[in-house]
Design a protein around this motif. Structure first.
Motif, mmCIF file in Angstrom:
data_model
loop_
_atom_site.group_PDB
_atom_site.id
_atom_site.type_symbol
_atom_site.label_atom_id
_atom_site.label_comp_id
_atom_site.label_asym_id
_atom_site.label_seq_id
_atom_site.Cartn_x
_atom_site.Cartn_y
_atom_site.Cartn_z
ATOM 1 N N GLY A 53 64.824 42.398 57.025
ATOM 2 C CA GLY A 53 63.725 42.580 56.082
ATOM 3 C C GLY A 53 64.197 42.641 54.642
ATOM 4 O O GLY A 53 63.535 42.122 53.732
ATOM 5 N N ALA A 54 65.372 43.262 54.429
ATOM 6 C CA ALA A 54 65.920 43.344 53.070
ATOM 7 C C ALA A 54 66.336 41.974 52.548
ATOM 8 O O ALA A 54 66.224 41.678 51.350
ATOM 9 N N LEU A 55 66.818 41.118 53.460
ATOM 10 C CA LEU A 55 67.238 39.767 53.058
ATOM 11 C C LEU A 55 66.075 38.785 53.015
ATOM 12 O O LEU A 55 66.239 37.658 52.538
ATOM 13 N N GLY A 56 64.914 39.217 53.505
ATOM 14 C CA GLY A 56 63.768 38.307 53.590
ATOM 15 C C GLY A 56 63.374 37.656 52.277
ATOM 16 O O GLY A 56 63.195 36.427 52.220
ATOM 17 N N PRO A 57 63.222 38.414 51.162
ATOM 18 C CA PRO A 57 62.842 37.771 49.902
ATOM 19 C C PRO A 57 63.831 36.708 49.446
ATOM 20 O O PRO A 57 63.435 35.673 48.897
ATOM 21 N N ALA A 58 65.124 36.951 49.679
ATOM 22 C CA ALA A 58 66.122 35.942 49.314
ATOM 23 C C ALA A 58 65.972 34.695 50.180
ATOM 24 O O ALA A 58 66.137 33.561 49.692
ATOM 25 N N MET A 59 65.647 34.881 51.461
ATOM 26 C CA MET A 59 65.424 33.735 52.341
ATOM 27 C C MET A 59 64.238 32.897 51.870
ATOM 28 O O MET A 59 64.227 31.670 51.994
#
Length: 305
Positions: A142-148
């Motif tokens: 979830g923390a990496l989601g915006p970067a994805m």
């Protein structure tokens, strides 16, 4: 009195390339592999972040759907990328170094750990094994989601392709908004109607962001905006806008109707596909006419003097 301006003795020259040949080679990436990679990565990132938010707010059914969508999207995105590269080891070779100044290197190091975390979280959800580790993996994804959701926009904008490079201030917002509405679309299709209230809000926010950013791209890039509203890219992006608006409208009725929720979700997902394919083909088209390369360069040079 100011002196009279000297009259030009010859007409202003018009730009022509050498024998009318394109200046840039079109991207060598495969279709549908790369547009599919762009779409599935955004869907996965938005779904993972929505799953983390659903866990935080006590919506386990919505969280499970988000985890499964994130894992499926991540695996599909990696698969499409590997197929485009031709051999799996080429993807692994990109992980041998980490270069902050390279969007491709940074993107590889976002995609690889995100995929592992998303699959681990989904596997724990399905089997019930190692629930604490699965929860930690879900929070990490979830923390990496915006970067994805956005790194692929930076990856495109960092190339010399005019339609992508000139749109660099806006393309991340196009991709982020599209990813949000796609993630909401998947949840609307799969989740019970009673749990979709926050999903509807996410979809509406993503739809507004994507539409505003895409409209800006189509109107503010001068001559380089042309590929975005003409030919195949224009058709795809017009379809994306219509489908996004349809999904947003139907989602308002999805709180009471299962049919409306599924239709809204399908429209959002179709819009996300059209957006990624439209942006990709706009970039390809912009490499075919030299004016898209030279005109912005001359305008920037003239602005300095």
């Amino acid at each position: 009195m100011s002196p009279k301006r000297e009259k030009a003795m010859v007409p202003q020259a018009e730009f022509r390339s050498y024998y009318g040949k394109p200046i840039l080679k079109p991207p060598a990436w495969k279709v549908p592999d790369v547009p599919g990679y762009l779409f599935l990565g955004g869907l996965a990132g938005a779904s993972a972040t929505m799953a983390a938010a659903a866990t935080l707010t006590g919506r386990p059914e919505l969280a499970k759907i988000g985890h499964l969508a994130a894992a499926g999207g991540a695996l599909g995105s990696v698969g499409a990328l590997v197929h485009d590269l031709g051999r799996p080891e080429r993807f692994l070779n990109m992980l041998r170094v980490f270069k902050v100044t390279s969007p491709l290197s940074v993107g590889s190091w976002i995609l690889a750990p995100f995929s592992g975390l998303a699959v681990a979280a989904a596997g724990s959800q399905l089997t019930g094994i190692f629930p604490r580790l699965g929860a930690l993996a879900g929070w990490g994804a979830g923390a990496l989601g915006p970067a994805m959701c956005t790194y692929t926009a930076v990856l495109l904008a960092d190339t010399a392709v005019p339609a992508w490079h000139e749109a660099h201030p806006y393309l991340p917002f196009v991709f982020a908004g599209s990813a949000m509405s796609s993630g909401a679309g998947m949840a609307l299709v799969a989740a019970p109607v009673a749990s979709t209230r926050p999903v509807v809000r996410v979809g509406l926010l993503g739809a507004a962001m994507e539409t505003a950013a895409l409209t800006t791209v189509e109107r503010s890039l001068g001559v380089v905006s042309e590929p975005y509203h003409s030919g195949r890219p224009g058709t795809l992006l017009k379809a994306a806008k219509v489908l996004t608006a349809t999904g947003a409208g139907l989602s308002l009725f999805g709180r009471r109707s299962r049919v409306a929720a599924v239709a809204a979700g399908a429209a959002y997902l179709a819009a996300g596909i059209c957006t990624r394919f439209g942006v990709y083909h706009a970039g390809v088209e912009s490499t075919k006419d030299p004016k898209y390369v030279v005109t912005p360069q001359r305008e920037r040079l003239a602005a300095r003097h």
